[in-house]
Scaffold this active site. Structure first.
Site, mmCIF file in Angstrom:
data_model
loop_
_atom_site.group_PDB
_atom_site.id
_atom_site.type_symbol
_atom_site.label_atom_id
_atom_site.label_comp_id
_atom_site.label_asym_id
_atom_site.label_seq_id
_atom_site.Cartn_x
_atom_site.Cartn_y
_atom_site.Cartn_z
ATOM 1 N N GLU A 426 1.129 -1.026 -0.048
ATOM 2 C CA GLU A 426 0.041 0.331 0.115
ATOM 3 C C GLU A 426 1.084 1.070 0.512
ATOM 4 O OE1 GLU A 426 -3.041 -1.371 -1.132
ATOM 5 O OE2 GLU A 426 -2.698 1.454 -0.796
HETATM 6 C C1 FAD Z 1 2.559 -10.001 0.148
HETATM 7 C C2 FAD Z 1 2.436 -8.166 -0.432
HETATM 8 C C3 FAD Z 1 1.425 -8.522 -0.630
HETATM 9 C C4 FAD Z 1 0.782 -7.294 -1.708
HETATM 10 N N1 FAD Z 1 -0.266 -6.969 -2.992
HETATM 11 C C5 FAD Z 1 0.029 -5.810 -3.398
HETATM 12 C C6 FAD Z 1 -1.906 -6.280 -4.150
HETATM 13 O O1 FAD Z 1 -2.926 -6.589 -3.369
HETATM 14 N N2 FAD Z 1 -2.145 -5.236 -5.230
HETATM 15 C C7 FAD Z 1 -0.641 -4.829 -5.612
HETATM 16 O O2 FAD Z 1 -0.894 -3.653 -6.713
HETATM 17 N N3 FAD Z 1 0.138 -4.824 -5.222
HETATM 18 C C8 FAD Z 1 0.963 -5.460 -4.026
HETATM 19 N N4 FAD Z 1 1.911 -5.400 -3.454
HETATM 20 C C9 FAD Z 1 3.400 -4.440 -3.980
HETATM 21 C C10 FAD Z 1 3.301 -3.829 -3.102
HETATM 22 O O3 FAD Z 1 2.396 -2.914 -3.016
HETATM 23 C C11 FAD Z 1 4.517 -2.655 -2.943
HETATM 24 O O4 FAD Z 1 5.318 -4.655 -2.784
HETATM 25 C C12 FAD Z 1 5.504 -1.764 -3.076
HETATM 26 O O5 FAD Z 1 4.611 -0.749 -3.231
HETATM 27 C C13 FAD Z 1 6.574 -1.629 -3.319
HETATM 28 O O6 FAD Z 1 7.345 -1.579 -4.882
HETATM 29 P P1 FAD Z 1 8.435 -2.438 -4.706
HETATM 30 O O7 FAD Z 1 8.123 -3.435 -4.174
HETATM 31 O O8 FAD Z 1 8.259 -2.483 -6.099
HETATM 32 O O9 FAD Z 1 9.201 -1.808 -4.208
HETATM 33 P P2 FAD Z 1 10.802 -1.190 -4.527
HETATM 34 O O10 FAD Z 1 9.490 -0.211 -5.287
HETATM 35 O O11 FAD Z 1 11.281 -1.338 -5.856
HETATM 36 O O12 FAD Z 1 10.873 0.048 -3.835
HETATM 37 C C14 FAD Z 1 12.445 -1.145 -2.938
HETATM 38 C C15 FAD Z 1 12.329 0.727 -2.193
HETATM 39 O O13 FAD Z 1 13.194 1.782 -2.266
HETATM 40 C C16 FAD Z 1 12.156 2.330 -2.042
HETATM 41 N N5 FAD Z 1 12.013 3.643 -3.203
HETATM 42 C C17 FAD Z 1 10.765 3.379 -4.061
HETATM 43 N N6 FAD Z 1 10.909 4.260 -4.795
HETATM 44 C C18 FAD Z 1 11.162 5.392 -4.236
HETATM 45 C C19 FAD Z 1 11.536 7.002 -4.413
HETATM 46 N N7 FAD Z 1 10.685 7.236 -5.862
HETATM 47 N N8 FAD Z 1 11.646 7.570 -3.257
HETATM 48 C C20 FAD Z 1 12.371 6.931 -2.479
HETATM 49 N N9 FAD Z 1 11.888 5.757 -1.999
HETATM 50 C C21 FAD Z 1 11.753 4.641 -2.827
HETATM 51 C C22 FAD Z 1 11.268 1.969 -1.545
HETATM 52 O O14 FAD Z 1 10.279 2.849 -0.356
HETATM 53 C C23 FAD Z 1 12.061 0.779 -0.213
HETATM 54 O O15 FAD Z 1 12.201 0.800 0.666
HETATM 55 C C24 FAD Z 1 2.070 -6.620 -2.617
HETATM 56 C C25 FAD Z 1 3.813 -6.690 -2.037
HETATM 57 C C26 FAD Z 1 3.479 -7.719 -0.959
HETATM 58 C C27 FAD Z 1 4.967 -8.331 -0.654
#
Ligand code: FAD
Length: 567
Positions: A426
């Site tokens: 989220e």
């Molecule tokens: C168990 C689980 C359930 C989930 N359920 C859903 C779902 O139902 N629907 C759905 O669509 N998604 C879902 N997600 C996905 C979740 O919303 C994403 O994992 C989350 O938004 C982070 O994206 P990412 O994993 O690609 O991490 P990344 O975006 O790669 O982030 C990696 C790190 O970099 C930081 N970061 C990234 N961009 C920036 C920025 N611009 N500025 C500063 N810091 C930054 C982040 O804070 C994090 O610490 C789920 C994930 C999990 C693990």
């Protein structure tokens, strides 16, 4: 350990701290009498204690599994979900015209939090549906509303949100899923989504996916994204189910926790869907769902914290080690410190969550811009501090158990493994904090200052009866005000972002001081006053170090080169 939903705690917070009666006095919510509130909390509490809590362990030990392309849920989750649906809990705040109860979001937030404490992985299923219901209520066509809302509200069908793709996580605008008009009012949606919570299940007749995708003329980035409702089975005009849509679950993620919740990789191959909101206006529609879910996820953190606290307390009252007056470890000063920190922070995070829900309800009831801005300001704080609290409390819960905390049989570890993801999904807590110091301060810090003014006025007034606590909260407000002024003066956003997380935490600490002080005033000489003193004297001072961190800006944080980081 037997989970007990914190019903009386909620009654106190709603009636004495948050001012729920203000909501009940509006035309929109005038049926939410205090008797009704008590009845609802009590009924929900029973469901949590008797139906959901017994499913918590099984969900961990026997995770959801994929068999022949269909998700098989953990034992008892089918009956558990149906009990939630039959109780009307999914549509608590949904519009009555489609079968909802039309109750304030503040009550839904309370019930959702209690359910999270009982069984987080199952609770995520109705939470997803609730977010979808709200998005459809605000942005779908009447025809879509007629077909989908009654089914989602009754729990016959469930909802999901599909944003994330391998290359598009926090950066949603990088998504590559696409959609093309079929020429008959529907669209063909193609793409792969990852990490989709409850992407499928074996207890609902249909699973409805809200999918973000780009139309051929959609510009790159978030401005070119549209939102589509894509069901697993295509409904006929009379609402009965027709053919299977061209979509499916490719695989389930193997996770650190939350095993009862199937996290799916979804494939859409020209799947038939319908536009929700306007073409290229998908993010606005999705934000309705995400804001709902952010409040819900903050509640998941608080709920999981409550579960972990109850379990740790129960252990501390049984485990004998060393010499203490009672014979139990709960009387060791350091164990007591941990229990007090857990209890004090759960109270603070819960109060902030309810204050946010209260502002949301007042916005709904009055349409006033001020309430809207307040709810928007408090949402990232509720989400990030609620989830951070859940994680910290669950971690302390393990520590209270000593070695047994590290042993899975105790169940203490499950709370931490399950709640850990709440600071990630989220919108990560880092993204929430950046939202707070940038978008939510585009008013020049006006809403932040108004909240600080209110807290300070209360602290000033409390000096007569609670001089030490009143003074400490007052001083904390002054420091927060000064740093807020500094923050809004920073034109280089990098200087704001480097201190965004500590700023959000400091703001939450001060809000927590305010709500603890309110409890102390209401319960002079009682246990709530003692807990408030503990929080204000020992936990509130953390804000000072956090604010120092904020005012250092970005230079020091970015000082090491990437090579030096690796050196
Ligand atoms: C168990 C689980 C359930 C989930 N359920 C859903 C779902 O139902 N629907 C759905 O669509 N998604 C879902 N997600 C996905 C979740 O919303 C994403 O994992 C989350 O938004 C982070 O994206 P990412 O994993 O690609 O991490 P990344 O975006 O790669 O982030 C990696 C790190 O970099 C930081 N970061 C990234 N961009 C920036 C920025 N611009 N500025 C500063 N810091 C930054 C982040 O804070 C994090 O610490 C789920 C994930 C999990 C693990």
């Amino acid at each position: 350990m037997t989970f007990r939903a914190p019903v009386s705690e909620y009654e106190f917070l709603l009636n004495t701290v948050i001012g729920f009666e203000q909501i009940a006095q509006t035309d929109r919510f005038n049926e939410a009498s205090s008797d009704l509130v008590t009845a609802i909390l009590t009924e929900a509490g029973k469901l949590c204690d008797e139906v959901m809590a017994p499913l918590q362990r099984g969900g961990d030990l026997q995770p959801a599994a994929l068999a022949n392309g269909v998700v098989r849920t953990s034992p008892g989750f089918d009956a558990g979900f149906k009990a939630i649906a039959e109780g009307g809990w999914i549509g608590m705040s949904a519009a009555p015209e489609h079968g909802g109860m039309g109750l304030p979001m503040t009550l839904t937030a309370a019930v959702n939090e209690m359910m999270s404490g009982a069984c987080l992985s199952l609770q995520l299923a109705p939470l997803m549906s609730q977010g979808q219901i709200e998005a459809l209520e605000h942005h779908a066509s009447d025809a879509l509303k007629q077909i989908y809302l009654p089914k989602l509200i009754s729990g016959a069908w469930t909802g999901t949100m599909n944003l994330t793709e391998p290359q598009a996580g926090s950066d949603v605008g990088a998504l590559s899923s696409r959609a093309e008009a079929n020429g008959d009012g529907s669209y063909a949606v193609t793409g792969q989504k990852i990490f989709i919570s409850w992407g499928d299940n074996d207890f609902a007749e249909n699973v409805c996916h809200l999918v973000l995708a780009r139309l051929p003329d959609g510009v790159p980035g978030t401005k070119g994204i549209s939102l589509f409702l894509v069901p697993k089975f295509l409904p006929n005009e009379d609402g009965t189910l027709g053919a299977a849509n061209s979509l499916g679950v490719v695989s389930l993620e193997h996770k650190m926790g939350l095993h009862g919740s199937p996290t799916c990789v979804m494939q859409f191959d020209g799947a038939k869907g319908w536009l929700v909101g306007s073409e290229h206006g998908g993010m606005a529609a999705m934000f309705t769902m995400m804001n709902n879910a952010r409040l819900g996820v903050g509640g998941q953190g608080v709920g999981a914290g409550e579960g972990a606290y109850q379990q740790a307390l129960s252990y501390a009252l049984e485990r004998k080690q060393g010499r203490t007056p009672s014979g139990f470890i709960a009387d060791h000063a350091d164990v007591r410190r941990m229990l007090m920190e857990m209890k004090a922070d759960i109270y603070a995070a819960r109060a902030i969550l309810l204050a946010c829900a209260h502002a949301t309800d007042m916005q709904t009831a009055t349409g006033a811009a001020d309430w809207k801005a307040r709810a928007a300001f408090l949402t990232p704080i509720s989400k990030a501090f609620g989830t951070e609290t859940g994680i910290r409390v669950a971690d302390l819960g393990i520590q209270v158990h000593g070695g047994m905390g590290f042993i899975e049989e105790s169940g203490a570890a499950q709370f931490l493994r399950d709640v850990r993801v709440t600071s990630i999904y989220e919108g990560t807590n880092g993204i929430q904090a950046m939202d707070l110091v940038a978008r939510k301060m585009m008013d020049g810090g006006d809403m932040a200052h108004r909240i600080i003014d209110e807290i300070e006025a209360q602290a000033e007034g409390a000096r007569a009866t609670h001089p030490n606590m009143g003074e400490a909260v007052w001083q904390a407000c002054e420091s927060l005000r000064e740093t807020t002024e500094w923050l809004v003066e920073q034109d280089d956003l990098q200087d704001r972002f480097a201190g965004a997380v500590p700023y959000l935490r400091a703001f939450a600490r001060v809000l927590g001081g305010h709500y603890h002080l309110t409890a102390a005033i209401a319960d002079k000489g009682g246990p709530r006053e003692k807990l408030a003193r503990f929080y204000i004297k020992r936990m509130l001072p953390e804000h000072s170090g956090l604010l120092t961190h904020v005012q250092e800006g970005a230079a020091g944080t970015m000082a090491l080169t990437l090579e030096e980081l690796a050196g």
